[in-house]
Write an enzyme that holds these catalytic residues in place. Structure first.
Site, mmCIF file in Angstrom:
data_model
loop_
_atom_site.group_PDB
_atom_site.id
_atom_site.type_symbol
_atom_site.label_atom_id
_atom_site.label_comp_id
_atom_site.label_asym_id
_atom_site.label_seq_id
_atom_site.Cartn_x
_atom_site.Cartn_y
_atom_site.Cartn_z
ATOM 1 N N TRP A 35 0.628 -1.253 0.026
ATOM 2 C CA TRP A 35 -0.010 0.081 -0.119
ATOM 3 C C TRP A 35 0.826 1.364 0.039
ATOM 4 O O TRP A 35 0.635 2.150 -0.536
ATOM 5 C CB TRP A 35 -1.014 -0.066 0.934
ATOM 6 C CG TRP A 35 -1.792 -0.950 1.220
ATOM 7 C CD1 TRP A 35 -1.855 -2.336 2.153
ATOM 8 C CD2 TRP A 35 -2.706 -1.591 0.235
ATOM 9 N NE1 TRP A 35 -2.785 -3.254 1.589
ATOM 10 C CE2 TRP A 35 -3.396 -2.872 0.426
ATOM 11 C CE3 TRP A 35 -3.069 -0.991 -1.040
ATOM 12 C CZ2 TRP A 35 -4.309 -3.487 -0.213
ATOM 13 C CZ3 TRP A 35 -4.137 -1.658 -1.929
ATOM 14 C CH2 TRP A 35 -4.743 -2.771 -1.543
ATOM 15 N N ASP B 43 -1.322 6.801 6.615
ATOM 16 C CA ASP B 43 -2.464 5.918 6.136
ATOM 17 C C ASP B 43 -2.484 4.911 7.209
ATOM 18 O O ASP B 43 -1.663 4.476 7.725
ATOM 19 C CB ASP B 43 -1.924 5.069 4.741
ATOM 20 C CG ASP B 43 -3.040 3.950 4.246
ATOM 21 O OD1 ASP B 43 -3.880 3.877 5.009
ATOM 22 O OD2 ASP B 43 -2.609 3.325 3.415
ATOM 23 N N LYS C 1 -11.257 -2.138 7.391
ATOM 24 C CA LYS C 1 -10.457 -3.197 8.232
ATOM 25 C C LYS C 1 -10.765 -3.065 9.808
ATOM 26 O O LYS C 1 -10.747 -3.883 10.388
ATOM 27 C CB LYS C 1 -8.892 -2.813 8.110
ATOM 28 C CG LYS C 1 -8.364 -2.366 6.677
ATOM 29 C CD LYS C 1 -8.173 -3.740 5.672
ATOM 30 C CE LYS C 1 -7.922 -3.647 4.556
ATOM 31 N NZ LYS C 1 -6.978 -2.862 3.874
HETATM 32 C C1 LIG Z 1 -6.554 -2.045 2.396
HETATM 33 C C2 LIG Z 1 -5.731 -1.114 2.610
HETATM 34 C C3 LIG Z 1 -5.498 -0.054 1.677
HETATM 35 C C4 LIG Z 1 -6.466 -0.119 0.197
HETATM 36 O O1 LIG Z 1 -7.540 0.225 0.626
HETATM 37 P P1 LIG Z 1 -8.960 0.246 -0.337
HETATM 38 O O2 LIG Z 1 -10.075 0.949 0.619
HETATM 39 O O3 LIG Z 1 -9.254 -0.925 -0.808
HETATM 40 O O4 LIG Z 1 -8.661 1.253 -1.366
HETATM 41 C C5 LIG Z 1 -4.616 0.936 1.693
HETATM 42 N N1 LIG Z 1 -3.933 1.099 2.716
HETATM 43 C C6 LIG Z 1 -3.705 -0.069 3.739
HETATM 44 C C7 LIG Z 1 -2.911 0.180 4.800
HETATM 45 C C8 LIG Z 1 -4.550 -0.813 3.380
HETATM 46 O O5 LIG Z 1 -4.601 -1.989 4.597
#
Ligand SMILES: *Cc1c(COP(=O)(O)O)cnc(C)c1O
Length: 356
Positions: free
Chosen positions: A102, A169, A193
């Site tokens: 990511w 993030d 998540k």
């Molecule tokens: C799952 C994830 C993403 C991507 O998320 P989407 O909502 O599918 O775009 C980005 N960063 C991290 C740390 C993730 O776990």
């Protein structure tokens, strides 16, 4: 049906209270006699949901009035583009840490909009550790990091004192423990998540950063437009934000201190078994082990299928590692109970007995 233990990495387990509230709202939302799926996002009953969700985020993270909270669409992945579009000004360089898939995608997208300086990367060892030796340049437009690397199972427990706006993030570990949110100028997290279902992304943004944003950005990708319209510039993810609101109520009722104790107990139990059991081995540097996503493999790879079969028999779901790393991954998000980890540990011990 007996209980299924949900170790899925995302979309992932939610608190039962949020599921129950959702079922009820699908039938009759907030006494309107209508389903949550068929009401206007501008009804006063629904505006109250968004307002409460925003308020809960602010309370749980102790955010001052210098922060705005919005819910967007497009997943965490759209943030990889919106961040440089809004904050990577002409002739500027953005600083990134490359700690996984990511984080790498965030780098890739930023490069489409300007200069990117990757301060450090752990790609040399398949992202199995977190680089710690880096300096954030004082002239960078911003510094971007990923607090928890969902696919590789590393987690940042300390954050640098950044001389430039720090953007993180936190998709897979937000609300899992207390942290000093005031260190960050922007935090974002895809809901699916640790906060809700897929379909909405939480964005927390400091007003001082917003003031520096590039004004010439397409409307739907412009943070200021979404902030000024209270997440209602266009139709938001009505259902997803509702579920987030109920998850946030549950998180607040627990408190982040208690959440951390609970999450640490689960992770400690599982890592201790991985370290003790001669059949299994962890894949991540000990000091960087994530409490959210526990990655491990079988020493004898040929036993993996048999172990996953045993897990299935025991109702232990979602343990197969990400397709890019293989092996096993147990995601231990907030809503997962300790008893689910105990069931996994028991399966590992029984598997050891059967195979020695
Ligand atoms: C799952 C994830 C993403 C991507 O998320 P989407 O909502 O599918 O775009 C980005 N960063 C991290 C740390 C993730 O776990």
């Amino acid at each position: 049906m007996s209980k299924v233990h949900n170790f899925s990495a995302g979309p992932a387990i939610l608190p039962q209270a949020a599921i129950n509230a959702s079922i009820e709202a699908l039938q009759n939302f907030s006494g309107t006699g209508l389903s949550l799926l068929e009401i206007s996002h501008r009804s006063k009953e629904y505006e109250a949901v968004v307002d409460e969700a925003v308020q809960l985020v602010k309370e749980i993270l102790n955010l001052g009035n210098d922060y705005d909270v919005i819910f967007l669409q497009g997943g965490a992945s759209l943030q990889f583009d919106m961040i440089p579009m809004n904050f990577l000004g002409e002739g500027k360089t953005a600083a990134y840490l490359n700690t996984g898939v990511w984080a790498g995608r965030a780098v890739k997208e930023a490069k489409m909009f300007g200069e990117v300086n990757v301060l450090a990367s752990s790609e040399d060892k398949n992202f199995s550790y977190l680089p710690k030796d880096f300096t954030i340049p004082a002239d960078a437009a911003y510094f971007h990091c990923t607090s928890n690397n969902t696919i590789y199972g590393t987690e940042m427990f300390e954050f640098p004192n950044s001389p430039v706006p720090m953007i993180c993030d936190m998709s897979s570990d937000i609300f899992s423990r207390p942290f000093d949110a005031s260190k960050f100028d922007m935090i974002y997290a895809g809901a699916q998540k640790n906060m809700g279902p897929a379909g909405t992304t939480l964005v927390i943004i400091k007003k001082s950063l917003l003031e520096k944003a590039n004004a010439k950005v397409p409307t739907m990708l412009n943070y200021k437009i979404h902030v000024d319209n209270g997440s209602m510039y266009n139709t938001p993810s009505v259902f997803a934000i509702f579920v987030c609101m109920h998850t946030l109520r549950w998180i607040k009722s627990m408190g982040l201190e208690a959440m951390e104790i609970r999450n640490k107990a689960k992770a400690d139990l599982l890592y201790a078994e991985i370290d003790r059991n001669p059949l299994f081995v962890g894949t991540v540097a000990a000091e960087d082990r994530s409490r959210m996503n526990v990655n491990f493999v079988l020493n004898d790879k040929s036993l993996e299928e048999a172990f996953l079969k045993l897990c299935k028999e025991r109702n232990l779901s979602g343990l197969k590692g990400h397709r890019s790393v293989g092996g096993l991954r147990a995601s231990l998000y907030n809503a997962l109970e300790l008893e689910s980890v105990q069931a996994l540990v028991t399966a590992m011990q029984d598997f050891e007995k059967a195979n020695s």
